[in-house]
Structures are given as structure tokens and as C-alpha cells.
Design a protein around this motif. Structure first.
Motif, PDB file in Angstrom:
ATOM      1  N   VAL A 163     -35.454 -11.897   3.407  1.00 29.89           N
ATOM      2  CA  VAL A 163     -35.915 -12.266   4.745  1.00 29.89           C
ATOM      3  C   VAL A 163     -35.707 -13.771   4.933  1.00 29.89           C
ATOM      4  O   VAL A 163     -36.219 -14.577   4.152  1.00 29.89           O
ATOM      5  CB  VAL A 163     -37.406 -11.913   4.948  1.00 29.89           C
ATOM      6  N   ARG A 164     -34.953 -14.112   5.954  1.00 35.49           N
ATOM      7  CA  ARG A 164     -34.727 -15.528   6.271  1.00 35.49           C
ATOM      8  C   ARG A 164     -35.623 -15.919   7.445  1.00 35.49           C
ATOM      9  O   ARG A 164     -35.561 -15.330   8.529  1.00 35.49           O
ATOM     10  CB  ARG A 164     -33.254 -15.775   6.624  1.00 35.49           C
ATOM     11  N   VAL A 165     -36.475 -16.929   7.219  1.00 33.02           N
ATOM     12  CA  VAL A 165     -37.433 -17.404   8.226  1.00 33.02           C
ATOM     13  C   VAL A 165     -37.053 -18.842   8.578  1.00 33.02           C
ATOM     14  O   VAL A 165     -37.144 -19.747   7.732  1.00 33.02           O
ATOM     15  CB  VAL A 165     -38.882 -17.348   7.687  1.00 33.02           C
ATOM     16  N   ALA A 166     -36.613 -19.034   9.814  1.00 30.72           N
ATOM     17  CA  ALA A 166     -36.120 -20.355  10.234  1.00 30.72           C
ATOM     18  C   ALA A 166     -36.930 -20.875  11.413  1.00 30.72           C
ATOM     19  O   ALA A 166     -37.075 -20.191  12.435  1.00 30.72           O
ATOM     20  CB  ALA A 166     -34.637 -20.280  10.604  1.00 30.72           C
ATOM     21  N   GLY A 167     -37.451 -22.100  11.276  1.00 27.99           N
ATOM     22  CA  GLY A 167     -38.252 -22.712  12.338  1.00 27.99           C
ATOM     23  C   GLY A 167     -37.448 -23.724  13.143  1.00 27.99           C
ATOM     24  O   GLY A 167     -36.570 -24.412  12.603  1.00 27.99           O
ATOM     25  N   PHE A 168     -37.787 -23.816  14.459  1.00 26.99           N
ATOM     26  CA  PHE A 168     -37.072 -24.726  15.356  1.00 26.99           C
ATOM     27  C   PHE A 168     -38.068 -25.444  16.270  1.00 26.99           C
ATOM     28  O   PHE A 168     -39.212 -25.012  16.421  1.00 26.99           O
ATOM     29  CB  PHE A 168     -36.061 -23.957  16.211  1.00 26.99           C
ATOM     30  N   ALA A 169     -37.578 -26.526  16.906  1.00 24.57           N
ATOM     31  CA  ALA A 169     -38.417 -27.303  17.833  1.00 24.57           C
ATOM     32  C   ALA A 169     -37.579 -27.707  19.041  1.00 24.57           C
ATOM     33  O   ALA A 169     -36.340 -27.711  18.972  1.00 24.57           O
ATOM     34  CB  ALA A 169     -38.980 -28.536  17.134  1.00 24.57           C
ATOM     35  N   ASP A 170     -38.274 -28.025  20.137  1.00 24.22           N
ATOM     36  CA  ASP A 170     -37.516 -28.490  21.318  1.00 24.22           C
ATOM     37  C   ASP A 170     -37.115 -29.944  21.094  1.00 24.22           C
ATOM     38  O   ASP A 170     -37.576 -30.604  20.174  1.00 24.22           O
ATOM     39  CB  ASP A 170     -38.332 -28.275  22.593  1.00 24.22           C
ATOM     40  N   GLY A 173     -39.462 -35.693  21.235  1.00 25.88           N
ATOM     41  CA  GLY A 173     -40.057 -36.291  20.048  1.00 25.88           C
ATOM     42  C   GLY A 173     -39.024 -36.680  19.015  1.00 25.88           C
ATOM     43  O   GLY A 173     -37.830 -36.415  19.145  1.00 25.88           O
ATOM     44  N   SER A 174     -39.502 -37.321  17.933  1.00 29.89           N
ATOM     45  CA  SER A 174     -38.602 -37.812  16.897  1.00 29.89           C
ATOM     46  C   SER A 174     -38.146 -36.682  15.974  1.00 29.89           C
ATOM     47  O   SER A 174     -38.762 -35.618  15.913  1.00 29.89           O
ATOM     48  CB  SER A 174     -39.315 -38.888  16.059  1.00 29.89           C
ATOM     49  N   GLU A 175     -37.064 -36.951  15.274  1.00 34.94           N
ATOM     50  CA  GLU A 175     -36.561 -35.955  14.336  1.00 34.94           C
ATOM     51  C   GLU A 175     -37.568 -35.702  13.218  1.00 34.94           C
ATOM     52  O   GLU A 175     -37.744 -34.557  12.784  1.00 34.94           O
ATOM     53  CB  GLU A 175     -35.226 -36.432  13.739  1.00 34.94           C
ATOM     54  N   LYS A 176     -38.214 -36.746  12.721  1.00 33.12           N
ATOM     55  CA  LYS A 176     -39.165 -36.588  11.618  1.00 33.12           C
ATOM     56  C   LYS A 176     -40.313 -35.669  12.022  1.00 33.12           C
ATOM     57  O   LYS A 176     -40.705 -34.771  11.272  1.00 33.12           O
ATOM     58  CB  LYS A 176     -39.699 -37.958  11.201  1.00 33.12           C
ATOM     59  N   VAL A 204     -36.619 -16.799   2.364  1.00 34.48           N
ATOM     60  CA  VAL A 204     -36.152 -18.179   2.429  1.00 34.48           C
ATOM     61  C   VAL A 204     -36.757 -18.789   3.691  1.00 34.48           C
ATOM     62  O   VAL A 204     -36.677 -18.209   4.767  1.00 34.48           O
ATOM     63  CB  VAL A 204     -34.610 -18.276   2.450  1.00 34.48           C
ATOM     64  N   VAL A 205     -37.400 -19.946   3.531  1.00 32.70           N
ATOM     65  CA  VAL A 205     -38.105 -20.584   4.648  1.00 32.70           C
ATOM     66  C   VAL A 205     -37.401 -21.901   4.964  1.00 32.70           C
ATOM     67  O   VAL A 205     -37.243 -22.763   4.091  1.00 32.70           O
ATOM     68  CB  VAL A 205     -39.587 -20.823   4.287  1.00 32.70           C
ATOM     69  N   GLU A 206     -36.997 -22.049   6.203  1.00 37.79           N
ATOM     70  CA  GLU A 206     -36.222 -23.230   6.611  1.00 37.79           C
ATOM     71  C   GLU A 206     -36.868 -23.892   7.831  1.00 37.79           C
ATOM     72  O   GLU A 206     -37.435 -23.226   8.683  1.00 37.79           O
ATOM     73  CB  GLU A 206     -34.786 -22.824   6.984  1.00 37.79           C
ATOM     74  N   GLY A 207     -36.742 -25.210   7.898  1.00 38.99           N
ATOM     75  CA  GLY A 207     -37.158 -25.969   9.081  1.00 38.99           C
ATOM     76  C   GLY A 207     -35.982 -26.751   9.625  1.00 38.99           C
ATOM     77  O   GLY A 207     -35.468 -27.652   8.953  1.00 38.99           O
ATOM     78  N   HIS A 208     -35.521 -26.418  10.839  1.00 40.25           N
ATOM     79  CA  HIS A 208     -34.322 -27.057  11.407  1.00 40.25           C
ATOM     80  C   HIS A 208     -34.649 -28.158  12.417  1.00 40.25           C
ATOM     81  O   HIS A 208     -33.729 -28.785  12.946  1.00 40.25           O
ATOM     82  CB  HIS A 208     -33.452 -25.999  12.093  1.00 40.25           C
ATOM     83  N   GLY A 209     -35.934 -28.369  12.683  1.00 36.84           N
ATOM     84  CA  GLY A 209     -36.313 -29.416  13.628  1.00 36.84           C
ATOM     85  C   GLY A 209     -35.711 -29.185  14.999  1.00 36.84           C
ATOM     86  O   GLY A 209     -35.641 -28.053  15.481  1.00 36.84           O
ATOM     87  N   LYS A 210     -35.216 -30.292  15.615  1.00 35.28           N
ATOM     88  CA  LYS A 210     -34.609 -30.180  16.944  1.00 35.28           C
ATOM     89  C   LYS A 210     -33.090 -30.204  16.886  1.00 35.28           C
ATOM     90  O   LYS A 210     -32.419 -30.284  17.918  1.00 35.28           O
ATOM     91  CB  LYS A 210     -35.116 -31.295  17.849  1.00 35.28           C
ATOM     92  N   ALA A 211     -32.547 -30.102  15.665  1.00 38.66           N
ATOM     93  CA  ALA A 211     -31.101 -30.230  15.484  1.00 38.66           C
ATOM     94  C   ALA A 211     -30.328 -29.155  16.225  1.00 38.66           C
ATOM     95  O   ALA A 211     -29.193 -29.391  16.666  1.00 38.66           O
ATOM     96  CB  ALA A 211     -30.760 -30.193  13.994  1.00 38.66           C
ATOM     97  N   GLU A 212     -30.910 -27.986  16.403  1.00 38.48           N
ATOM     98  CA  GLU A 212     -30.194 -26.886  17.056  1.00 38.48           C
ATOM     99  C   GLU A 212     -30.766 -26.551  18.433  1.00 38.48           C
ATOM    100  O   GLU A 212     -30.545 -25.453  18.955  1.00 38.48           O
ATOM    101  CB  GLU A 212     -30.233 -25.652  16.156  1.00 38.48           C
ATOM    102  N   ALA A 213     -31.501 -27.478  19.008  1.00 35.81           N
ATOM    103  CA  ALA A 213     -32.042 -27.264  20.354  1.00 35.81           C
ATOM    104  C   ALA A 213     -30.900 -27.171  21.362  1.00 35.81           C
ATOM    105  O   ALA A 213     -29.917 -27.906  21.282  1.00 35.81           O
ATOM    106  CB  ALA A 213     -32.999 -28.387  20.723  1.00 35.81           C
ATOM    107  N   THR A 214     -31.059 -26.259  22.319  1.00 34.70           N
ATOM    108  CA  THR A 214     -29.985 -26.038  23.309  1.00 34.70           C
ATOM    109  C   THR A 214     -30.398 -26.435  24.724  1.00 34.70           C
ATOM    110  O   THR A 214     -29.563 -26.430  25.638  1.00 34.70           O
ATOM    111  CB  THR A 214     -29.577 -24.550  23.331  1.00 34.70           C
ATOM    112  N   SER A 215     -31.675 -26.754  24.913  1.00 31.59           N
ATOM    113  CA  SER A 215     -32.158 -27.075  26.265  1.00 31.59           C
ATOM    114  C   SER A 215     -31.795 -28.511  26.647  1.00 31.59           C
ATOM    115  O   SER A 215     -31.673 -29.392  25.787  1.00 31.59           O
ATOM    116  CB  SER A 215     -33.676 -26.890  26.338  1.00 31.59           C
ATOM    117  N   MET A 216     -31.615 -28.714  27.954  1.00 28.71           N
ATOM    118  CA  MET A 216     -31.312 -30.047  28.482  1.00 28.71           C
ATOM    119  C   MET A 216     -32.607 -30.826  28.674  1.00 28.71           C
ATOM    120  O   MET A 216     -33.681 -30.246  28.850  1.00 28.71           O
ATOM    121  CB  MET A 216     -30.573 -29.928  29.812  1.00 28.71           C
ATOM    122  N   GLU A 217     -32.497 -32.141  28.677  1.00 37.50           N
ATOM    123  CA  GLU A 217     -33.676 -32.982  28.866  1.00 37.50           C
ATOM    124  C   GLU A 217     -34.300 -32.701  30.240  1.00 37.50           C
ATOM    125  O   GLU A 217     -33.604 -32.653  31.255  1.00 37.50           O
ATOM    126  CB  GLU A 217     -33.288 -34.458  28.757  1.00 37.50           C
TER     127      GLU A 217
END
Length: 245
Positions: A163-170, A173-176, A204-217
Motif C-alpha cells: 500500500v502506497r500512502v502519499a500526502g500532498f499540500a496546496d 506557504g513555504s516548502e518546509k 510506504v508513506v510519502e510526503g510530497h509537500g506542494k511540489a506536485e500541486a496543480t492549482s493556480m494561485e
């Protein structure tokens, strides 16, 4: 004198027959242990006693009657036991046949489940769910609990699935901050899956932050799609699966 002797012998014979019947039949009608209830003599035993009594009396007089009755009762008892054993053997064969039938049915059902499981494994890469989060939040909503647990139970029943568990953010905010937030979201989902029975070494647990965000500002609706955790089932070996710590 001869007449008297004959009468006496006849009387003795009659008494012997009666005594033999009284003494011999109960021998086969109860066990030697007086503490157990008396066993009713079988039909075969009674026939054997009476037949042996008559034959013995005709052949050997009073003594012959006693011996014949005893022998007839013993033979009748043996015949009765053989008949009972034959019936029990037939019942055992019938039970064995029924057990074989039930076993075949169980094997057929197991094969069907195995085929179904193989089909699920073949399509494992297509199975998964997405969990949405509120802004700056890492709490799994009650609405997401049920589908997550069902998916976790399915994954737990398939040892060849990871099971692959991947987290994302908009993108706000900062990358950190977003890296840490997306990681916490993924771990919150992984905890629910673990409660459903998925071993930790199968995730497998992953945190991708905002690197893969697709929304516009400024796209508030688009931000909602970026605040998520994706859960995907993968066949072992289909991709490199390792836990990120």
C-alpha cells in the motif's frame, strides 16, 4: 416301575427346561456389573437360547438342555454383535461419503475464492482511494474512515499487495511547512490502515509537500484538490516500495 421312572425323568426334564430358561436368559439380558442397568436381550440371543435348549434336550437330556441353551445364547449374541457392527460400518461409510462431499464443496469454494483473489491481484494497481483535508489540517474526517478501513481490510487479506500512502499540500506557504504537513497527513491515513490490519512493513508513506500541486494561485476550489492523501494498492514487485522515515 418303568412308568414311574419315565414320569420322574419327564418331570426332571421339565423342571430342568424351566430352570434353564429362567437361569440362562437373564445371563444375556444384563451385564455382569450390577451398577449398570440391565441390558435387554436381543432377538437373536433369545432365539439361540430357545433353539439350543430344545436341541440340547433332545440330544442329551437335562444336561444337554443346559449346555445347548448356553451355547445357543452365545451364538445368538455373536450374531447380534456382528449385525450391529455391520449397521455401524454402513453408517460410518455413509458419514464418510458425506464428509467427502462436503470437502469437495469446500475445495470448490476455495478455488473460486482463489481465482477471485488472483483477479483482484491483477487489478491491484487500479485500486485505491483519495482522502481530502482542510486547510492546514492533518485530521482524517469521519466521512473518510469507512472507505479507508474497507480498503485496509482488503489489502490486509492480500499478502502480495503493498500500500502506497502519499500526502500532498496546496501551493500556499513555504516548502518546509508543506513538506511536514503532507507527511503528517500521510501518516494519519497510514494509522487508519494499520488499525484495519495492514502490516506497517506493507506500507510506504510519502510526503510530497506542494511540489506536485496543480492549482493556480488564488484558485480556492483548486486548492481543495491539492490538499489530499492518495492510497494505492500495488502488487509486490510492480514498483519499488520502501518506507520513507
Amino acid at each position: 416301575m418303568n412308568t414311574i421312572s419315565k414320569k420322574l425323568r419327564a418331570g426332571a426334564l421339565g423342571l430342568t427346561l424351566v430352570a434353564t430358561s429362567v437361569v440362562t436368559l437373564p445371563v444375556y439380558a444384563q451385564d455382569s456389573d450390577s451398577t449398570t442397568p440391565p441390558r435387554k436381550a436381543s432377538k437373536q440371543e433369545n432365539i439361540g437360547v430357545v433353539t439350543g435348549l430344545a436341541v440340547g434336550a433332545a440330544a442329551g437330556g437335562p444336561i444337554g438342555a443346559i449346555i445347548g441353551a448356553a451355547a445357543g445364547g452365545w451364538m445368538g449374541d455373536r450374531y447380534h454383535k456382528k449385525e450391529v457392527a455391520a449397521k455401524e460400518s454402513e453408517a460410518q461409510r455413509a458419514m464418510l461419503a458425506q464428509n467427502v462431499t462436503e470437502l469437495n464443496a469446500t475445495l470448490t469454494e476455495a478455488r473460486a475464492k482463489s481465482d477471485q483473489m488472483n483477479l483482484v491481484l491483477q487489478k491491484a494497481d487500479e485500486l485505491g482511494t483519495d482522502v481530502s483535508f482542510r486547510t492546514n489540517d492533518d485530521t482524517v474526517s469521519p466521512q473518510s474512515m469507512s472507505p479507508l478501513k474497507k480498503l485496509g481490510e482488503l489489502a490486509a487479506s492480500m499478502p502480495d499487495v503493498k500500500v502506497r500512502v502519499a500526502g500532498f499540500a496546496d501551493p500556499r506557504g513555504s516548502e518546509k511547512v508543506n513538506d511536514a504537513l503532507s507527511r503528517r497527513r500521510a501518516e494519519a491515513v497510514a494509522a487508519v490502515l494499520a488499525d484495519a490490519g495492514v502490516p506497517k512493513d506493507h506500507m510506504v508513506v510519502e510526503g510530497h509537500g506542494k511540489a506536485e500541486a496543480t492549482s493556480m494561485e488564488g484558485d480556492v476550489d483548486g486548492y481543495a484538490f491539492d490538499r489530499k492523501v492518495t492510497v494505492r494498492l500495488e502488487r509486490a514487485g510492480s514498483q519499488e516500495v520502501a518506507r520513507n522515515d
